[in-house]
Design a protein around this motif. Structure first.
Motif, PDB file in Angstrom:
ATOM      1  N   TYR A   7       0.887  -1.199   0.055  1.00  0.00           N
ATOM      2  CA  TYR A   7       0.127  -0.016   0.004  1.00  0.00           C
ATOM      3  C   TYR A   7       0.832   1.286   0.246  1.00  0.00           C
ATOM      4  CZ  TYR A   7      -3.863   2.995   0.732  1.00  0.00           C
ATOM      5  OH  TYR A   7      -4.929   4.033   0.687  1.00  0.00           O
ATOM      6  N   ARG A   8       1.998   1.038   0.739  1.00  0.00           N
ATOM      7  CA  ARG A   8       2.726   2.389   0.923  1.00  0.00           C
ATOM      8  C   ARG A   8       3.572   2.550  -0.741  1.00  0.00           C
ATOM      9  NH1 ARG A   8       7.210   1.132   4.761  1.00  0.00           N
ATOM     10  NH2 ARG A   8       5.797   2.248   6.353  1.00  0.00           N
ATOM     11  N   THR A   9       3.786   1.588  -1.216  1.00  0.00           N
ATOM     12  CA  THR A   9       4.325   1.779  -2.336  1.00  0.00           C
ATOM     13  C   THR A   9       3.410   2.472  -3.565  1.00  0.00           C
ATOM     14  OG1 THR A   9       6.014  -0.094  -2.361  1.00  0.00           O
ATOM     15  CG2 THR A   9       5.245   0.638  -4.535  1.00  0.00           C
ATOM     16  N   LEU A  10       2.329   1.890  -3.318  1.00  0.00           N
ATOM     17  CA  LEU A  10       1.145   2.383  -4.240  1.00  0.00           C
ATOM     18  C   LEU A  10       0.802   3.715  -3.786  1.00  0.00           C
ATOM     19  CD1 LEU A  10      -1.381  -0.758  -4.299  1.00  0.00           C
ATOM     20  CD2 LEU A  10      -0.046   0.192  -6.288  1.00  0.00           C
ATOM     21  N   LEU A  11       0.666   4.330  -2.946  1.00  0.00           N
ATOM     22  CA  LEU A  11       0.554   5.527  -2.484  1.00  0.00           C
ATOM     23  C   LEU A  11       1.541   6.481  -3.056  1.00  0.00           C
ATOM     24  CD1 LEU A  11      -1.276   7.485  -0.561  1.00  0.00           C
ATOM     25  CD2 LEU A  11       0.289   6.731   1.126  1.00  0.00           C
ATOM     26  N   HIS A  12       2.732   6.151  -2.700  1.00  0.00           N
ATOM     27  CA  HIS A  12       3.745   7.016  -3.539  1.00  0.00           C
ATOM     28  C   HIS A  12       3.860   7.025  -4.867  1.00  0.00           C
ATOM     29  CE1 HIS A  12       6.047   8.019   0.357  1.00  0.00           C
ATOM     30  NE2 HIS A  12       5.441   6.605   0.646  1.00  0.00           N
ATOM     31  N   LEU A  33      -5.855   3.364  -8.003  1.00  0.00           N
ATOM     32  CA  LEU A  33      -7.005   3.735  -7.053  1.00  0.00           C
ATOM     33  C   LEU A  33      -7.606   2.308  -6.542  1.00  0.00           C
ATOM     34  CD1 LEU A  33      -8.420   7.304  -7.587  1.00  0.00           C
ATOM     35  CD2 LEU A  33      -6.768   6.528  -5.700  1.00  0.00           C
ATOM     36  N   ASP A  34      -8.181   1.700  -7.681  1.00  0.00           N
ATOM     37  CA  ASP A  34      -8.607   0.346  -7.660  1.00  0.00           C
ATOM     38  C   ASP A  34      -7.595  -0.530  -6.826  1.00  0.00           C
ATOM     39  OD1 ASP A  34     -10.934   1.253  -9.286  1.00  0.00           O
ATOM     40  OD2 ASP A  34     -10.417   0.491 -11.050  1.00  0.00           O
ATOM     41  N   ARG A  48      -4.186  -0.411   9.056  1.00  0.00           N
ATOM     42  CA  ARG A  48      -4.806   0.648   8.434  1.00  0.00           C
ATOM     43  C   ARG A  48      -4.515   2.067   9.317  1.00  0.00           C
ATOM     44  NH1 ARG A  48     -10.408  -2.183   7.158  1.00  0.00           N
ATOM     45  NH2 ARG A  48      -9.690  -3.553   5.399  1.00  0.00           N
ATOM     46  N   ALA A  49      -4.653   1.775  10.608  1.00  0.00           N
ATOM     47  CA  ALA A  49      -4.428   2.995  11.465  1.00  0.00           C
ATOM     48  C   ALA A  49      -2.993   3.462  11.255  1.00  0.00           C
ATOM     49  CB  ALA A  49      -4.568   2.353  12.901  1.00  0.00           C
ATOM     50  N   ALA A  50      -2.083   2.669  10.990  1.00  0.00           N
ATOM     51  CA  ALA A  50      -0.524   3.094  10.963  1.00  0.00           C
ATOM     52  C   ALA A  50      -0.429   3.853   9.645  1.00  0.00           C
ATOM     53  CB  ALA A  50       0.200   1.830  10.979  1.00  0.00           C
ATOM     54  N   MET A  51      -0.953   3.352   8.664  1.00  0.00           N
ATOM     55  CA  MET A  51      -0.831   4.215   7.214  1.00  0.00           C
ATOM     56  C   MET A  51      -1.708   5.399   7.408  1.00  0.00           C
ATOM     57  SD  MET A  51      -0.015   4.249   4.316  1.00  0.00           S
ATOM     58  CE  MET A  51       0.889   2.647   4.344  1.00  0.00           C
ATOM     59  N   GLU A  52      -2.945   5.633   8.112  1.00  0.00           N
ATOM     60  CA  GLU A  52      -3.398   6.841   8.282  1.00  0.00           C
ATOM     61  C   GLU A  52      -2.666   7.734   9.037  1.00  0.00           C
ATOM     62  OE1 GLU A  52      -7.103   5.802  10.321  1.00  0.00           O
ATOM     63  OE2 GLU A  52      -8.102   5.189   8.423  1.00  0.00           O
ATOM     64  N   ARG A  53      -1.818   7.389  10.034  1.00  0.00           N
ATOM     65  CA  ARG A  53      -0.685   8.287  10.593  1.00  0.00           C
ATOM     66  C   ARG A  53       0.603   8.405   9.463  1.00  0.00           C
ATOM     67  NH1 ARG A  53      -1.890   4.652  14.577  1.00  0.00           N
ATOM     68  NH2 ARG A  53      -0.242   3.444  13.921  1.00  0.00           N
ATOM     69  N   GLU A  54       0.604   7.743   8.794  1.00  0.00           N
ATOM     70  CA  GLU A  54       1.802   7.820   7.757  1.00  0.00           C
ATOM     71  C   GLU A  54       1.347   8.644   6.740  1.00  0.00           C
ATOM     72  OE1 GLU A  54       4.354   5.353   4.582  1.00  0.00           O
ATOM     73  OE2 GLU A  54       4.133   4.587   6.713  1.00  0.00           O
ATOM     74  N   ARG A  55       0.091   8.732   6.352  1.00  0.00           N
ATOM     75  CA  ARG A  55      -0.470   9.655   5.305  1.00  0.00           C
ATOM     76  C   ARG A  55      -0.582  11.173   5.787  1.00  0.00           C
ATOM     77  NH1 ARG A  55      -5.400   6.230   3.279  1.00  0.00           N
ATOM     78  NH2 ARG A  55      -6.609   7.557   4.790  1.00  0.00           N
ATOM     79  N   GLU A  56      -0.706  11.198   7.134  1.00  0.00           N
ATOM     80  CA  GLU A  56      -0.971  12.507   7.590  1.00  0.00           C
ATOM     81  C   GLU A  56       0.484  13.289   7.663  1.00  0.00           C
ATOM     82  OE1 GLU A  56      -2.554  11.929  11.568  1.00  0.00           O
ATOM     83  OE2 GLU A  56      -4.314  11.467  10.971  1.00  0.00           O
ATOM     84  N   ARG A  57       1.509  12.458   7.561  1.00  0.00           N
ATOM     85  CA  ARG A  57       2.674  13.099   7.660  1.00  0.00           C
ATOM     86  C   ARG A  57       3.224  13.576   6.328  1.00  0.00           C
ATOM     87  NH1 ARG A  57       3.821   8.672  11.270  1.00  0.00           N
ATOM     88  NH2 ARG A  57       4.892   7.534   9.502  1.00  0.00           N
ATOM     89  N   ALA A  61       2.097  18.530  -0.826  1.00  0.00           N
ATOM     90  CA  ALA A  61       2.129  18.571  -2.293  1.00  0.00           C
ATOM     91  C   ALA A  61       2.273  17.372  -2.773  1.00  0.00           C
ATOM     92  CB  ALA A  61       3.532  19.201  -2.638  1.00  0.00           C
ATOM     93  N   LEU A  62       2.551  16.180  -2.030  1.00  0.00           N
ATOM     94  CA  LEU A  62       2.816  14.737  -2.241  1.00  0.00           C
ATOM     95  C   LEU A  62       1.580  13.847  -1.792  1.00  0.00           C
ATOM     96  CD1 LEU A  62       6.531  13.982  -1.314  1.00  0.00           C
ATOM     97  CD2 LEU A  62       5.573  14.509  -3.668  1.00  0.00           C
ATOM     98  N   ALA A  63       0.795  14.443  -0.909  1.00  0.00           N
ATOM     99  CA  ALA A  63      -0.302  13.682  -0.410  1.00  0.00           C
ATOM    100  C   ALA A  63      -1.416  13.620  -1.690  1.00  0.00           C
ATOM    101  CB  ALA A  63      -0.861  14.176   0.748  1.00  0.00           C
ATOM    102  N   PRO A  64      -1.816  12.594  -1.982  1.00  0.00           N
ATOM    103  CA  PRO A  64      -3.164  12.400  -2.622  1.00  0.00           C
ATOM    104  C   PRO A  64      -4.290  13.051  -2.460  1.00  0.00           C
ATOM    105  CG  PRO A  64      -2.303  10.202  -1.993  1.00  0.00           C
ATOM    106  CD  PRO A  64      -1.579  11.152  -1.583  1.00  0.00           C
ATOM    107  N   ASN A  65      -5.252  13.390  -2.875  1.00  0.00           N
ATOM    108  CA  ASN A  65      -6.542  13.881  -2.602  1.00  0.00           C
ATOM    109  C   ASN A  65      -7.118  12.933  -1.574  1.00  0.00           C
ATOM    110  OD1 ASN A  65      -6.317  15.867  -4.169  1.00  0.00           O
ATOM    111  ND2 ASN A  65      -7.668  15.014  -5.932  1.00  0.00           N
ATOM    112  N   ALA A  66      -7.959  13.537  -0.468  1.00  0.00           N
ATOM    113  CA  ALA A  66      -8.356  12.465   0.540  1.00  0.00           C
ATOM    114  C   ALA A  66      -9.555  11.734   0.228  1.00  0.00           C
ATOM    115  CB  ALA A  66      -8.723  13.869   1.875  1.00  0.00           C
ATOM    116  N   HIS A  67     -10.238  12.300  -0.905  1.00  0.00           N
ATOM    117  CA  HIS A  67     -11.369  11.468  -1.388  1.00  0.00           C
ATOM    118  C   HIS A  67     -11.119  10.191  -2.035  1.00  0.00           C
ATOM    119  CE1 HIS A  67     -11.192  12.734  -5.359  1.00  0.00           C
ATOM    120  NE2 HIS A  67     -10.864  13.823  -5.151  1.00  0.00           N
ATOM    121  N   ALA A  68      -9.892  10.108  -2.400  1.00  0.00           N
ATOM    122  CA  ALA A  68      -9.326   9.143  -3.234  1.00  0.00           C
ATOM    123  C   ALA A  68      -8.931   8.020  -2.436  1.00  0.00           C
ATOM    124  CB  ALA A  68      -8.132   9.654  -4.285  1.00  0.00           C
ATOM    125  N   LEU A  69      -8.708   8.281  -1.179  1.00  0.00           N
ATOM    126  CA  LEU A  69      -8.199   7.197  -0.367  1.00  0.00           C
ATOM    127  C   LEU A  69      -9.234   6.503   0.558  1.00  0.00           C
ATOM    128  CD1 LEU A  69      -4.954   9.046   0.800  1.00  0.00           C
ATOM    129  CD2 LEU A  69      -5.087   6.848  -1.041  1.00  0.00           C
TER     130      LEU A  69
END
Length: 71
Positions: A7-12, A33-34, A48-57, A61-69
């Motif tokens: 998931y981390r790889t896909l997020l980046h 996204l699929d 999932r909780a750990a990933m949410e914390r990671e996304r917050e950090r 500029a690099l974070a995808p739109n919140a509605h897409a996750l």
């Protein structure tokens, strides 16, 4: 590779794809996204909780739109 790492790889990758083509969706973004939805469903609640914390950090500029996750 663990589900969390996948998931981390896909997020980046999503952030990089969106940086190349800002301002709109594309077939590549849709496919990512699929895949991210499928991987998210396979993650444990703790992952999932750990990933949410990671996304917050992520820098804004690099974070995808919140509605897409997945929430």
């Amino acid at each position: 590779m663990t589900v969390f790492d996948r998931y981390r790889t896909l997020l980046h990758k999503l952030a990089l794809v969106r940086a190349r083509a800002p301002g709109g969706e594309s077939p590549e973004v849709d496919a990512l996204l699929d895949t991210m939805d499928e991987v998210w469903d396979a993650m444990s609640a703790g992952e999932r909780a750990a990933m949410e914390r990671e996304r917050e950090r992520l820098p804004h500029a690099l974070a995808p739109n919140a509605h897409a996750l997945p929430a």
